[in-house]
Design an enzyme around this catalytic site. Sequence first.
Site, mmCIF file in Angstrom:
data_model
loop_
_atom_site.group_PDB
_atom_site.id
_atom_site.type_symbol
_atom_site.label_atom_id
_atom_site.label_comp_id
_atom_site.label_asym_id
_atom_site.label_seq_id
_atom_site.Cartn_x
_atom_site.Cartn_y
_atom_site.Cartn_z
ATOM 1 N N THR A 18 2.781 -2.530 3.412
ATOM 2 C CA THR A 18 2.111 -3.637 2.795
ATOM 3 C C THR A 18 0.547 -2.599 3.832
ATOM 4 O O THR A 18 0.377 -2.293 4.926
ATOM 5 C CB THR A 18 2.238 -4.838 3.781
ATOM 6 O OG1 THR A 18 3.060 -5.228 2.216
ATOM 7 C CG2 THR A 18 0.594 -5.402 3.212
ATOM 8 N N SER A 19 -0.849 -3.163 3.351
ATOM 9 C CA SER A 19 -2.132 -3.069 3.691
ATOM 10 C C SER A 19 -2.056 -1.528 4.660
ATOM 11 O O SER A 19 -2.165 -0.161 4.087
ATOM 12 C CB SER A 19 -2.549 -4.387 4.625
ATOM 13 O OG SER A 19 -4.335 -3.701 5.155
ATOM 14 N N SER A 20 -2.052 -1.495 5.972
ATOM 15 C CA SER A 20 -1.828 -0.258 6.253
ATOM 16 C C SER A 20 -0.431 0.980 6.687
ATOM 17 O O SER A 20 -0.789 2.099 6.815
ATOM 18 C CB SER A 20 -1.722 -0.280 8.116
ATOM 19 O OG SER A 20 -1.827 0.861 8.771
ATOM 20 N N HIS A 23 -6.618 -9.571 -0.024
ATOM 21 C CA HIS A 23 -5.496 -8.600 0.929
ATOM 22 C C HIS A 23 -4.410 -9.478 1.447
ATOM 23 O O HIS A 23 -5.073 -10.272 2.176
ATOM 24 C CB HIS A 23 -7.155 -8.141 2.011
ATOM 25 C CG HIS A 23 -6.343 -6.815 2.475
ATOM 26 N ND1 HIS A 23 -5.222 -5.305 1.766
ATOM 27 C CD2 HIS A 23 -5.354 -6.429 3.301
ATOM 28 C CE1 HIS A 23 -5.332 -4.952 2.441
ATOM 29 N NE2 HIS A 23 -4.932 -5.340 3.996
#
Length: 370
Positions: free
Chosen positions: A143-145, A279
Site C-alpha cells: 500500500t502507498s510506499s 489515498h
Amino acid sequence: MHRSLLPALFLLLSSWSTLLVNAASQPLTQITANIGPNPNNVGMFLYKPAKLASPLPLIVAIHQCTGSAQGYFESTQYANLADEYGFLVIYPNSPRSGSCFDVNTPQTLTHDGGGDSQGIASMVSYAISTYGVDSTKVFVTGTSSGAMMTNVMAGSYPNLFAAASAYSGVPFGCFAGASSWNSQCSEGQLIKTADQWGDEVRAAYPGYTGPRPKMMLWHGTADTTLYYANYGEEIKEWTDVLGVSQTPTTTTQNDPQSGYTKTTYGSVVVGYSAAGVGHTVPVHETVDLAWFGIPFSGSSTGTPTTTLPVSTPPVTTTSSSTGSTGTGSSGGGTQAEWGQCGGIGWTGPTSCVAGTTCQAMNAYYSQCLP
C-alpha cells in the site's frame, strides 16, 4: 520525503492501531538471522501459520509510509487468511525515519544492486531455503510506499515473483532520483510512453529473458497524495513489459464493489479504478488471493470458504465515508462515539450514537466514527 510533508500526505492515525483486533492464531515474529545481502537493514517479520499448505506459497506484504510491519499485520487480513490457507507472509519493515521505502535510488532500481529491494529479495530467498516455500508461488503486495515498493520488486526482481498487487502506487522508476520524494511523479505529471516506461523496467535487470510477474493495480480517482494519473502510467508500463495491448480486453463496472471499474489486459494485467476514493484504496485481500491463485489446485488446504470485508490501513484518506456495519451478532443499545460496533464475534451494540457511523477497520473490528 520531507518530514514536514508526512502528516499532510499520509495522515497517520497511530492511536487507532491499538484498537485493531487481530485474530490471527500465531504471533508475528521478527527474523534476526543472517538472511543474506541486506545493505539497508530492512526488518524481516514473518507470519507462519500452524498448518502449512503443500505446495507452500509466500506473500510479501509491504506497509505504507509512517507504517510498520506490525501495523500492516494488524490492519490487513493476510495473516488471518494464512491461517485458513496455509501460506507464509513476510512483512518487511522500513529501516528509516518516516518509514518510507527506498524506491528512488539506482541501487534499489537495479537487480542485485543494493537498496531496500535487495534486502527484501534476500528475505524471499531465505524463506525458500529455510521454510520450503515453492519458488514458483511467491507474490508481493503493498500500500502507498509499499505499492511503490511492489512495483520496484516486480521490476528489479522479476525472477522471484509470480504476481503482484499494488494499492495506490506509482510506476517502477517514477521516483528515480537523488531525493526520496519526487513531486513531479507524485502529482501525476511524469508522463512517458509505454515503451519508455517499459525500458525503465527492462534496464533494471539487463539481459533477463525469464518470466515476469503479472500485475494487479488499484487506484482511487480522488487520490491527492499519489495522483490518479499514476494509475494510467502504471497500466502503460506493465502492459508494455508484459507484451499486451493498452486497450482493455474487458471492462466491468462495479467490480469488485460499487464504484470500482475493473479492466483487464490479456490475462497478465488487471486494473481497478475506484471512483471517489482517495489515498489509499482499501486492501481487498480475497481478490488478491484469487489473483495469486491461492489455494492452488491440489493444495492440501482445499477450497476457499471465507470472504472477508476489505481492509483499510490506518493511512487511508478517502473522499467519502465508507460506513459499514459489523459482521457479529447484533446487540441491544447504542454504542458511543469511538466504541466498537461490529466485527467477527462481536455481540455488543451495532447501532451508533447520532452523528457517527459504524465503519469497518478490518474483519474483526468496526468502530463508531464521526
